[in-house]
Design a protein around this motif. Structure first.
Motif, short mmCIF file in Angstrom:
data_model
loop_
_atom_site.label_atom_id
_atom_site.label_comp_id
_atom_site.label_asym_id
_atom_site.label_seq_id
_atom_site.Cartn_x
_atom_site.Cartn_y
_atom_site.Cartn_z
N CYS A 30 -2.78 3.22 9.82
CA CYS A 30 -2.92 3.55 8.40
C CYS A 30 -2.80 5.05 8.18
O CYS A 30 -3.47 5.85 8.84
N CYS A 57 -6.40 6.24 6.85
CA CYS A 57 -7.66 6.19 7.61
C CYS A 57 -7.46 5.94 9.11
O CYS A 57 -8.44 5.88 9.85
N CYS A 97 -3.69 0.09 6.11
CA CYS A 97 -4.55 -1.03 6.54
C CYS A 97 -4.92 -1.89 5.34
O CYS A 97 -4.73 -1.48 4.19
N CYS A 111 -7.42 -0.13 2.81
CA CYS A 111 -6.81 0.88 1.95
C CYS A 111 -5.85 0.24 0.95
O CYS A 111 -5.74 0.69 -0.19
ZN LIG Z 1 -6.66 2.57 5.86
#
Ligand SMILES: [Zn+2]
Ligand SMILES: [Zn+2]
Length: 236
Positions: free
Chosen positions: A18, A21, A32, A35
């Motif tokens: 991601c 993150c 991800c 998110c």
């Molecule tokens: Zn993420």
């Protein structure tokens, strides 16, 4: 060296993580699931230009701009609002050259468009002026358009629509000044047979750019112009 391999091969060795993150990406996305769920949805918006509407406006309403002046485009598709994590992703794409953002957001936008029955004949990214393109090294709208074209199996072109005149930065201008600033800035190479075209951009702010592009295409004989953007800026 893995980084010199073509993208599909790189992905065999480096599964996507991601961009926001670092958690594992969802499928082939560099984002991800957490998110993805946090991206600000633009579901309550003008049915013509996708401008976010106040909560009290009935579903399917038009905004004040579209009621006062008929836009030259058929409609804008912009599934997210330009704020929070979505604004961060666009910043990573445009100013940190994270081209994976363009690929992931292009795939996400294409997922929103897959269910539609009527498809355009051609996808055109909003062009940069050649000088801007040299300075930046890539066109973020073309990164999105390429991913969308692959996902939907539709042709795209960076040659037919050109920006023939550089325009000064627009962020301090209001909508009317932006339209004036952009007048005659684009050129569509007359190509017969394109009746329905989709124009791709990252963010629609006031709508001045896509309005001028749609006017240019319509003057060249295109009957229906859709705008596909990742995000729409709420009215300030
Ligand atoms: Zn993420
Ligand atoms: Zn509107």
């Amino acid at each position: 060296m893995v980084y010199n391999l073509p993208q599909p091969l790189q992905r065999l060795f480096l599964p996507p993580s991601c961009l926001l993150c670092n958690d594992p990406g969802e499928g082939e996305l560099d984002l991800c699931t957490t998110c993805l769920d946090d991206l600000p949805s633009n579901h309550h918006a003008c049915s013509r230009c996708a401008l976010p509407l106040p909560e009290e406006a009935p579903a399917g309403s038009l905004c004040g701009h579209c009621i006062r002046t008929e836009p030259p485009f058929h409609r804008i598709v912009a599934p997210w609002r330009y704020e929070g994590p979505l604004a961060e992703l666009i910043r990573l794409l445009k100013f940190r050259q994270k081209l994976a953002v363009g690929r992931s957001l292009g795939i996400l936008l294409a997922r929103q468009l897959k269910r539609r029955r009527e498809r355009p004949q051609l996808i055109l990214p909003v062009p940069l002026h050649p000088r801007q393109l040299r300075e930046r090294g890539f066109n973020h709208a073309a990164e999105l358009a390429y991913a969308i074209s692959r996902e939907l199996g539709l042709p795209w072109s960076t040659r037919l629509l050109r920006k023939q005149r550089p325009t000064p930065a627009q962020h301090n201008l209001d909508r009317g000044e932006r339209l004036e600033n952009l007048r005659g800035a684009f050129h569509f190479i007359p190509s017969s047979g394109y009746r329905h075209v989709a124009v791709v951009d990252d963010v629609v702010t006031t709508g001045a750019t896509v309005t001028e592009v749609a006017r240019t295409l319509k003057r060249a004989g295109v009957e229906k112009v859709e705008i596909w953007a990742v995000a729409r800026t709420p009215d300030r």
